[in-house]
Design an enzyme around this catalytic site. Structure first.
Site, PDB file in Angstrom:
ATOM      1  N   ASN A   1       0.830  -1.207   0.000  1.00  0.00           N
ATOM      2  CA  ASN A   1       0.000   0.000   0.000  1.00  0.00           C
ATOM      3  C   ASN A   1       0.866   1.260   0.000  1.00  0.00           C
ATOM      4  OD1 ASN A   1      -2.329  -1.528   0.061  1.00  0.00           O
ATOM      5  ND2 ASN A   1      -2.751  -1.186   2.229  1.00  0.00           N
TER       6      ASN A   1
ATOM      7  N   ARG B   1     -10.597  -3.626 -14.524  1.00  0.00           N
ATOM      8  CA  ARG B   1      -9.460  -4.483 -14.184  1.00  0.00           C
ATOM      9  C   ARG B   1      -9.931  -5.920 -14.303  1.00  0.00           C
ATOM     10  NH1 ARG B   1      -5.853  -1.025 -11.469  1.00  0.00           N
ATOM     11  NH2 ARG B   1      -6.849   0.612 -10.211  1.00  0.00           N
TER      12      ARG B   1
ATOM     13  N   ARG C   1      -5.239   2.515 -13.236  1.00  0.00           N
ATOM     14  CA  ARG C   1      -3.869   2.690 -12.743  1.00  0.00           C
ATOM     15  C   ARG C   1      -3.181   1.370 -12.421  1.00  0.00           C
ATOM     16  NH1 ARG C   1      -4.430   6.659  -8.662  1.00  0.00           N
ATOM     17  NH2 ARG C   1      -3.918   8.277 -10.173  1.00  0.00           N
TER      18      ARG C   1
ATOM     19  N   HIS D   1     -15.297   3.784 -14.843  1.00  0.00           N
ATOM     20  CA  HIS D   1     -15.104   2.945 -13.665  1.00  0.00           C
ATOM     21  C   HIS D   1     -16.315   2.059 -13.394  1.00  0.00           C
ATOM     22  CE1 HIS D   1     -14.628   2.365  -9.151  1.00  0.00           C
ATOM     23  NE2 HIS D   1     -13.444   1.991  -9.600  1.00  0.00           N
TER      24      HIS D   1
ATOM     25  N   TYR E   1     -12.171  -9.722  -2.475  1.00  0.00           N
ATOM     26  CA  TYR E   1     -12.901  -8.470  -2.263  1.00  0.00           C
ATOM     27  C   TYR E   1     -14.377  -8.771  -2.021  1.00  0.00           C
ATOM     28  CZ  TYR E   1      -8.919  -6.046  -4.557  1.00  0.00           C
ATOM     29  OH  TYR E   1      -7.679  -5.561  -4.901  1.00  0.00           O
TER      30      TYR E   1
ATOM     31  N   ARG F   1     -14.290   2.069   4.546  1.00  0.00           N
ATOM     32  CA  ARG F   1     -13.088   1.261   4.762  1.00  0.00           C
ATOM     33  C   ARG F   1     -11.832   2.110   4.850  1.00  0.00           C
ATOM     34  NH1 ARG F   1     -11.769  -1.193  -0.261  1.00  0.00           N
ATOM     35  NH2 ARG F   1     -10.062   0.290  -0.450  1.00  0.00           N
TER      36      ARG F   1
ATOM     37  N   HIS G   1     -15.173  -3.813  -0.353  1.00  0.00           N
ATOM     38  CA  HIS G   1     -15.147  -3.073  -1.617  1.00  0.00           C
ATOM     39  C   HIS G   1     -16.539  -2.684  -2.111  1.00  0.00           C
ATOM     40  CE1 HIS G   1     -14.184  -2.578  -6.023  1.00  0.00           C
ATOM     41  NE2 HIS G   1     -13.163  -1.947  -5.483  1.00  0.00           N
TER      42      HIS G   1
END
Length: 721
Positions: free
Chosen positions: A62, A410, A440, A470, A503, A599, A627
């Site tokens: 992270n 993704r 990203r 997204h 997730y 979160r 998520h």
């Protein structure tokens, strides 16, 4: 704990939609507090030992991304003399300084805990990560042979002098700076050796050289790769005296800066930017071990053009991200109990099957199930492959399916979803895929998929100029008895079977006509020149989502003012948007009760007297990455619940294409309320945000059971299986 931020409890006199800076937390510092909670899972003795290593690795991973992106942005702002203040009233330089001050003790705690607590605990279970200097002669001889055969041929020592300028150091590289001396002239020289990523980071000793404890057999024993190299430096510099060596690691600016234009070939632009990233931006962090002489450190800092706030002195092994490899050890008793995703009840109970599925066995007919009623999945509790993946694969082979349209943000490297789209195109179906090239650190992977899809006949688009796509949506167009029916999936997570096991995400399947019409309009916006501004059911960013959320918050305020129950529960990854926060403050002040399950980053200050008394913020950090996004509005008993891809952040509301869908089936609304209730009752992984910025982890009251939301939801899924 971090030093509490000073606050003043005064009534806000700002105009609507504007927050007083003192009523907001800083985004970057809030993220650091999120990562502190990740570290806490490693420090917590209740976490299984190998999982504690995993959380140390996640903490480091992270931080790498934080420096490559967020710190890099701040440093670029400073270089550009940007003086604009953040909503909480800080300059880029102030943020950079506070990040350094807050992060240094956290990193020290991480490494100290690993070295002094976890390593000794690992030895009790037969896992030894040794220092080279502690090895026996036999073990050293083994590693020297290993070095000569497998490491030495890979290494490239680089001299540093007037004719050999300081070499380029790649991003996230681990390096040895070697100080040498010419025995004839006594002149000092420097050299750099890159620790190769192509070799295992931790070199295991052969089984016959492991120490065997009578109580427990040795499972693994080894040493860090860089130590093996460091203790064989003479082979790289024959005829020179090795005076000393120092390990260091650098992080570079790796954020892509894509300037889009209507006429640009976006794929080519992204490829060019990726090439720049590989070459590397400016250094944003320098990690070094203590004890490095001042003159050598100064030389290193000068060569890398680093700043004092870029330096992080770390005791022990650098780059603990590599501890993730220990998850492969055969020690199930030191890990979480394995979890296998289950089939949702609606899937099990259905008798709708496809007689000939191609593999000789009947399979559930997803379209028949969805025609009966809306259904929902909750991953990783529910199987991704048997539901979402099955839906797309069935569509690919179904002769009655005319078209498939979906977004890909993704996905995995061996994506069965992408393979299904290719199959559909090869079978003559109209297939359109929006592949987000600006996802990203997944840009390169997405370029590969985009090209593969295009080569198979899929219509590939890269979205709307100036916006990142997204949203997580699929639409299947099917001909049934002379009519067209649209089947949709609207989710909170990526179409990635690997992350679907880690997730927590939700997805709605439906064939409601209005949702199908909305997704048709949304895909036309994504693939063509549509300027659609009105949607029947969907909340779409940047079109109507912000206004719709604000209007629903104001509606709860009206209910509260009129003596009715005003209630909001919102779950998301991050809450940053100042306008949303300001409106929530207004809602709190008129009596709306607000529970926020956030979160990560939260810039809202709960519990400020007269401002946010009625707002509670909880963060859950545990086995799975929270998520999913869920938004609940009580609406005086006419409850409305939404799920989708967007957080309450300016980027999601204004600079991305996002979709939030209402969930209208009463049974599904009840399921979502139950999920929210379980999360809010957690007293194992839940942390309560205080008005001063500190998070306090919940503990079960005396003589009360421990309630872990993840454990409860796994148990419920298993019981329903």
């Amino acid at each position: 704990m971090a030093k509490a931020e000073k606050i003043k409890s005064t009534s806000s006199q700002n105009p609507p939609g504007v927050c007083d800076p003192q009523h907001l937390f800083n985004r970057e510092l809030s993220w650091l507090e999120f990562n502190r909670r990740v570290l806490a899972e490693a420090l917590d003795s209740r976490t299984p030992l190998i999982e504690r290593l995993k959380f140390l690795a996640i903490f480091s991973s992270n931080l790498d991304e934080f420096f490559m992106v967020r710190v890099a942005v701040l440093k670029r702002q400073i270089e550009a003399n940007v003086e604009a203040l953040t909503p909480d009233g800080r300059t880029p330089q102030q943020q950079l300084q506070e990040i350094h001050e807050r992060l240094l003790p956290m990193v020290h705690e991480q490494h100290h805990f690993f070295d002094k607590t976890l390593k000794p605990e690992l030895t009790h279970h037969g896992v030894y990560l040794l220092n080279y200097i502690d090895l026996t002669p036999e073990q050293r001889a083994y590693l020297q042979k290993y070095y000569e055969e497998k490491i030495f041929p890979v290494l490239t020592p680089l001299a540093i002098d007037s004719s050999h300028p300081f070499p380029y150091l790649s991003n996230l590289s681990l390096n040895l700076l070697v100080v040498l001396k010419n025995p004839d002239s006594q002149e000092e020289r420097f050299a750099r050796i890159k620790v190769p990523k192509s070799l295992p980071r931790f070199i295991p000793l052969s089984e016959d050289l492991r120490v065997h404890n009578s109580d427990r057999p040795t499972v693994w024993m080894g040493v860090p790769l860089e130590q093996v190299i460091a203790h064989n430096l003479e082979s790289l510099f024959p005829g020179m005296d090795v005076v000393e060596y120092h390990t260091f690691r650098i992080t570079r600016d790796a954020d892509l800066s894509v300037q889009e234009d209507e006429g640009d070939d976006l794929l080519m632009v992204i490829e060019q930017e990726l090439q720049k990233r590989r070459m590397g931006g400016s250094v944003v962090r320098l990690e070094i071990n203590p004890g490095i002489p001042a003159n050598i450190q100064e030389e290193l800092v000068r060569a890398l053009q680093a700043e004092p706030e870029d330096i992080y002195t770390v005791e022990g092994v650098l780059n603990l991200k590599d501890l993730m490899s220990f998850m492969g050890l055969p020690l199930p008793e030191l890990k979480d109990t394995p979890w296998t995703s289950t089939l949702p009840r609606w899937f099990q109970d259905s008798d709708k099957v496809i007689p000939d599925s191609g593999n000789g066995e009947p399979e559930k007919d997803m379209f028949a199930i969805i025609r009966q009623k809306d259904v929902m999945t909750h991953h990783p509790y529910h199987s991704f492959s048997a539901t979402v993946q099955r839906f797309i694969e069935q569509a690919a082979f179904d002769p009655d399916v005319l078209a498939i349209k979906m977004t890909l943000y993704r996905t995995s490297g061996d994506s069965p979803i992408v393979n299904a789209l290719i199959t559909a195109a090869e079978q003559g179906k109209q297939v359109a895929a929006l592949v987000e090239l600006k996802a990203r650190f997944d840009e390169e992977n997405n370029i590969l998929w985009a090209r593969k899809l295009e080569n198979s006949g899929v219509h590939v688009v890269y979205g709307v100029v100036g916006l990142k796509t997204h949203t997580k949506i699929v639409m299947v167009v099917r001909q049934e008895e002379g009519k067209i029916r649209r089947y949709v999936h609207i989710g909170t997570g990526n179409y990635n079977p690997k992350t679907a096991k880690l997730y927590t995400d939700l997805g709605l399947f439906s064939c409601r006509q209005e949702l199908g019409e909305d997704l048709t309009d949304l895909f036309n916006l994504l693939t063509g020149y549509s300027r659609q501004q009105a949607y029947r059911k969907l909340l779409v960013a940047p079109v109507n989502m912000r206004d719709r959320f604000l209007s629903m918050i104001h509606r709860e305020m009206d209910h509260a003012r009129n003596g009715r129950n005003g209630r909001i529960v919102a779950k998301m990854n991050s809450l940053v948007d100042p306008t949303i926060i300001s409106t929530l403050y207004e809602a709190s002040q008129v009596g709306v009760t607000i529970d926020l399950i956030i979160r990560g980053i939260c810039c809202l200050r709960p519990g400020l007297p007269g401002i946010s008394d009625n707002i509670r913020v909880v963060s859950i950090i545990g086995r799975f990455l929270e998520h999913s996004r869920i938004f609940y509005f009580h609406n005086s008993g006419e409850e409305e619940v939404y799920i989708g891809s967007a957080d309450w952040m300016p980027r999601n509301l204004d600079r991305r294409v996002e979709a939030i869908t209402p969930v209208e089936d009463p049974a599904l609304i009840k399921d979502l309320q139950e999920i929210l209730g379980i999360l809010l009752s957690d007293n194992r992984q839940a942390w309560d945000l205080q008005a001063d910025g500190q998070y306090i982890q919940r503990r079960p009251p005396e003589n009360s059971p421990e309630l872990s939301a993840h454990q409860i939801l796994m148990k419920m899924a298993a019981q329903n299986n």
